[in-house]
Each structure stands twice: as structure tokens, then as C-alpha cells.
Design a protein around this motif. Structure first.
Motif, PDB file in Angstrom:
ATOM      1  N   PRO A  13       0.792  -1.228   0.000  1.00 41.11           N
ATOM      2  CA  PRO A  13       0.000   0.000   0.000  1.00 41.11           C
ATOM      3  C   PRO A  13       0.835   1.295   0.000  1.00 41.11           C
ATOM      4  CG  PRO A  13       0.159  -0.772   2.231  1.00 41.11           C
ATOM      5  CD  PRO A  13       0.937  -1.758   1.364  1.00 41.11           C
ATOM      6  N   GLU A  14       2.127   1.231  -0.170  1.00 39.88           N
ATOM      7  CA  GLU A  14       2.965   2.431  -0.070  1.00 39.88           C
ATOM      8  C   GLU A  14       2.540   3.579  -0.992  1.00 39.88           C
ATOM      9  OE1 GLU A  14       7.360   1.464   1.170  1.00 39.88           O
ATOM     10  OE2 GLU A  14       6.648  -0.055  -0.253  1.00 39.88           O
ATOM     11  N   PRO A  15       2.239   3.337  -2.291  1.00 42.19           N
ATOM     12  CA  PRO A  15       1.807   4.462  -3.133  1.00 42.19           C
ATOM     13  C   PRO A  15       0.531   5.134  -2.621  1.00 42.19           C
ATOM     14  CG  PRO A  15       2.445   2.609  -4.494  1.00 42.19           C
ATOM     15  CD  PRO A  15       2.412   2.121  -3.074  1.00 42.19           C
ATOM     16  N   ILE A  31      -2.011  17.423  -7.552  1.00 46.20           N
ATOM     17  CA  ILE A  31      -0.964  16.453  -7.233  1.00 46.20           C
ATOM     18  C   ILE A  31      -0.706  15.615  -8.470  1.00 46.20           C
ATOM     19  CG2 ILE A  31      -0.300  14.483  -5.790  1.00 46.20           C
ATOM     20  CD1 ILE A  31      -2.322  15.576  -3.700  1.00 46.20           C
ATOM     21  N   LYS A  32       0.556  15.423  -8.792  1.00 46.38           N
ATOM     22  CA  LYS A  32       0.946  14.519  -9.870  1.00 46.38           C
ATOM     23  C   LYS A  32       1.590  13.304  -9.212  1.00 46.38           C
ATOM     24  CE  LYS A  32       1.332  18.060 -13.254  1.00 46.38           C
ATOM     25  NZ  LYS A  32       1.546  18.236 -14.639  1.00 46.38           N
ATOM     26  N   VAL A  33       1.076  12.123  -9.531  1.00 49.77           N
ATOM     27  CA  VAL A  33       1.572  10.885  -8.949  1.00 49.77           C
ATOM     28  C   VAL A  33       2.168  10.035 -10.060  1.00 49.77           C
ATOM     29  CG1 VAL A  33       1.009   8.859  -7.563  1.00 49.77           C
ATOM     30  CG2 VAL A  33      -0.281  10.980  -7.224  1.00 49.77           C
ATOM     31  N   MET A  34       3.437   9.661  -9.908  1.00 49.95           N
ATOM     32  CA  MET A  34       4.112   8.811 -10.879  1.00 49.95           C
ATOM     33  C   MET A  34       4.114   7.385 -10.352  1.00 49.95           C
ATOM     34  SD  MET A  34       7.256  11.282 -12.014  1.00 49.95           S
ATOM     35  CE  MET A  34       7.739  11.719 -10.351  1.00 49.95           C
ATOM     36  N   LEU A  35       3.619   6.461 -11.179  1.00 50.30           N
ATOM     37  CA  LEU A  35       3.505   5.057 -10.787  1.00 50.30           C
ATOM     38  C   LEU A  35       4.027   4.161 -11.897  1.00 50.30           C
ATOM     39  CD1 LEU A  35      -0.133   5.309  -9.421  1.00 50.30           C
ATOM     40  CD2 LEU A  35       1.920   5.039  -8.039  1.00 50.30           C
ATOM     41  N   ASP A  36       4.329   2.915 -11.528  1.00 48.51           N
ATOM     42  CA  ASP A  36       4.859   1.996 -12.538  1.00 48.51           C
ATOM     43  C   ASP A  36       4.120   0.662 -12.617  1.00 48.51           C
ATOM     44  OD1 ASP A  36       5.712   0.848 -10.201  1.00 48.51           O
ATOM     45  OD2 ASP A  36       7.846   0.959 -10.657  1.00 48.51           O
ATOM     46  N   ASN A  37       2.924   0.589 -12.012  1.00 45.37           N
ATOM     47  CA  ASN A  37       2.139  -0.639 -12.171  1.00 45.37           C
ATOM     48  C   ASN A  37       0.647  -0.348 -12.072  1.00 45.37           C
ATOM     49  OD1 ASN A  37       1.076  -1.525  -9.358  1.00 45.37           O
ATOM     50  ND2 ASN A  37       3.206  -0.950  -8.979  1.00 45.37           N
ATOM     51  N   LYS A  38      -0.118  -1.152 -12.782  1.00 46.96           N
ATOM     52  CA  LYS A  38      -1.558  -0.938 -12.925  1.00 46.96           C
ATOM     53  C   LYS A  38      -2.314  -1.084 -11.605  1.00 46.96           C
ATOM     54  CE  LYS A  38      -5.051  -0.302 -15.733  1.00 46.96           C
ATOM     55  NZ  LYS A  38      -5.334   1.048 -16.213  1.00 46.96           N
ATOM     56  N   VAL A  39      -1.887  -1.994 -10.746  1.00 47.32           N
ATOM     57  CA  VAL A  39      -2.567  -2.185  -9.457  1.00 47.32           C
ATOM     58  C   VAL A  39      -2.472  -0.910  -8.617  1.00 47.32           C
ATOM     59  CG1 VAL A  39      -2.554  -3.483  -7.294  1.00 47.32           C
ATOM     60  CG2 VAL A  39      -2.258  -4.679  -9.460  1.00 47.32           C
ATOM     61  N   VAL A  41      -2.078   2.100  -9.764  1.00 42.32           N
ATOM     62  CA  VAL A  41      -2.926   3.102 -10.427  1.00 42.32           C
ATOM     63  C   VAL A  41      -4.370   2.947  -9.956  1.00 42.32           C
ATOM     64  CG1 VAL A  41      -3.895   3.838 -12.643  1.00 42.32           C
ATOM     65  CG2 VAL A  41      -1.449   3.342 -12.456  1.00 42.32           C
ATOM     66  N   GLU A  42      -4.865   1.728  -9.963  1.00 41.49           N
ATOM     67  CA  GLU A  42      -6.243   1.476  -9.544  1.00 41.49           C
ATOM     68  C   GLU A  42      -6.462   1.842  -8.082  1.00 41.49           C
ATOM     69  OE1 GLU A  42      -6.739  -2.631 -10.536  1.00 41.49           O
ATOM     70  OE2 GLU A  42      -6.732  -2.231 -12.692  1.00 41.49           O
ATOM     71  N   ASN A  43      -5.533   1.468  -7.213  1.00 39.51           N
ATOM     72  CA  ASN A  43      -5.687   1.738  -5.782  1.00 39.51           C
ATOM     73  C   ASN A  43      -5.587   3.223  -5.457  1.00 39.51           C
ATOM     74  OD1 ASN A  43      -6.042  -0.982  -5.263  1.00 39.51           O
ATOM     75  ND2 ASN A  43      -3.903  -1.345  -4.763  1.00 39.51           N
ATOM     76  N   THR A  45      -6.170   5.706  -7.558  1.00 44.58           N
ATOM     77  CA  THR A  45      -7.362   6.332  -8.149  1.00 44.58           C
ATOM     78  C   THR A  45      -8.551   6.190  -7.224  1.00 44.58           C
ATOM     79  OG1 THR A  45      -6.585   5.961 -10.403  1.00 44.58           O
ATOM     80  CG2 THR A  45      -8.954   6.275 -10.104  1.00 44.58           C
ATOM     81  N   ARG A  46      -8.767   5.002  -6.727  1.00 46.19           N
ATOM     82  CA  ARG A  46      -9.899   4.744  -5.822  1.00 46.19           C
ATOM     83  C   ARG A  46      -9.783   5.595  -4.553  1.00 46.19           C
ATOM     84  NH1 ARG A  46      -8.994  -0.283  -4.548  1.00 46.19           N
ATOM     85  NH2 ARG A  46      -9.499  -0.952  -6.641  1.00 46.19           N
ATOM     86  N   ALA A  47      -8.590   5.660  -3.967  1.00 45.15           N
ATOM     87  CA  ALA A  47      -8.388   6.438  -2.739  1.00 45.15           C
ATOM     88  C   ALA A  47      -8.655   7.919  -2.982  1.00 45.15           C
ATOM     89  CB  ALA A  47      -6.966   6.231  -2.220  1.00 45.15           C
ATOM     90  N   ALA A  48      -8.161   8.462  -4.096  1.00 44.67           N
ATOM     91  CA  ALA A  48      -8.359   9.885  -4.399  1.00 44.67           C
ATOM     92  C   ALA A  48      -9.829  10.199  -4.657  1.00 44.67           C
ATOM     93  CB  ALA A  48      -7.505  10.283  -5.596  1.00 44.67           C
ATOM     94  N   GLU A  49     -10.484   9.351  -5.435  1.00 42.67           N
ATOM     95  CA  GLU A  49     -11.898   9.583  -5.732  1.00 42.67           C
ATOM     96  C   GLU A  49     -12.763   9.491  -4.478  1.00 42.67           C
ATOM     97  OE1 GLU A  49     -12.570   6.802  -8.939  1.00 42.67           O
ATOM     98  OE2 GLU A  49     -12.061   8.324 -10.450  1.00 42.67           O
ATOM     99  N   ASN A  50     -12.400   8.623  -3.550  1.00 47.89           N
ATOM    100  CA  ASN A  50     -13.142   8.520  -2.290  1.00 47.89           C
ATOM    101  C   ASN A  50     -13.025   9.794  -1.459  1.00 47.89           C
ATOM    102  OD1 ASN A  50     -14.179   5.981  -2.748  1.00 47.89           O
ATOM    103  ND2 ASN A  50     -12.537   4.919  -1.676  1.00 47.89           N
ATOM    104  N   LEU A  51     -11.963  10.573  -1.705  1.00 48.09           N
ATOM    105  CA  LEU A  51     -11.779  11.850  -1.008  1.00 48.09           C
ATOM    106  C   LEU A  51     -12.222  13.031  -1.875  1.00 48.09           C
ATOM    107  CD1 LEU A  51      -8.331  11.109   0.660  1.00 48.09           C
ATOM    108  CD2 LEU A  51     -10.561  11.230   1.779  1.00 48.09           C
TER     109      LEU A  51
END
Length: 70
Positions: A13-15, A31-39, A41-43, A45-51
Motif C-alpha cells: 500500500p505504499e503508493p 498532485i501529480k503521482v508517478m507510478l509503474d504498475n496498474k494495481v 494506479v487502480e488503488n 485512483t480509488r483512494a483519491a476519488e473517495n476523497l
């Protein structure tokens, strides 16, 4: 105020934790978030949208950029 979170190379859960910390900072509107895996990205995205943040995802395979706006 803008913020950049580089969560490449980190596994969940670090990202999500790093992004949530940035989302809760006073005065941050983008906020710009740089990620390197789809999981991640999904997690994140879900956390940000919930807020109630808007999320725009760009990139592919192992190089993603999420743009979060209030």
C-alpha cells in the motif's frame, strides 16, 4: 499549490499511503503521482476519488502519471 509524488518502484500500500498524505496537506490543489504498475494506479485512483478528488490517468504498461485535482 502543486505537489509531486514519485511512487515508482513501490508496492501497495505504499503508493496509496504517500498519496493520501499529499491529499491531506493544507493548500494542495493539484498532485501529480508517478507510478509503474496498474494495481497501484487502480488503488491510488480509488483512494483519491473517495476523497472527492478528480483523477486523470495517462501512460501505459510501466509508466503512469496520475493528475489529481481538487
Amino acid at each position: 499549490m502543486k505537489k509531486i509524488v514519485d511512487a515508482r518502484g513501490l508496492s501497495c500500500p505504499e503508493p496509496v499511503i504517500l498519496t493520501r498524505q499529499a491529499l491531506q496537506e493544507q493548500g494542495v490543489k493539484e498532485i501529480k503521482v508517478m507510478l509503474d504498475n496498474k494495481v497501484a494506479v487502480e488503488n491510488v485512483t480509488r483512494a483519491a476519488e473517495n476523497l472527492s478528488w478528480k483523477v486523470k490517468v495517462s501512460g501505459q504498461s510501466d509508466n503512469f502519471l496520475l493528475e489529481l485535482t481538487k
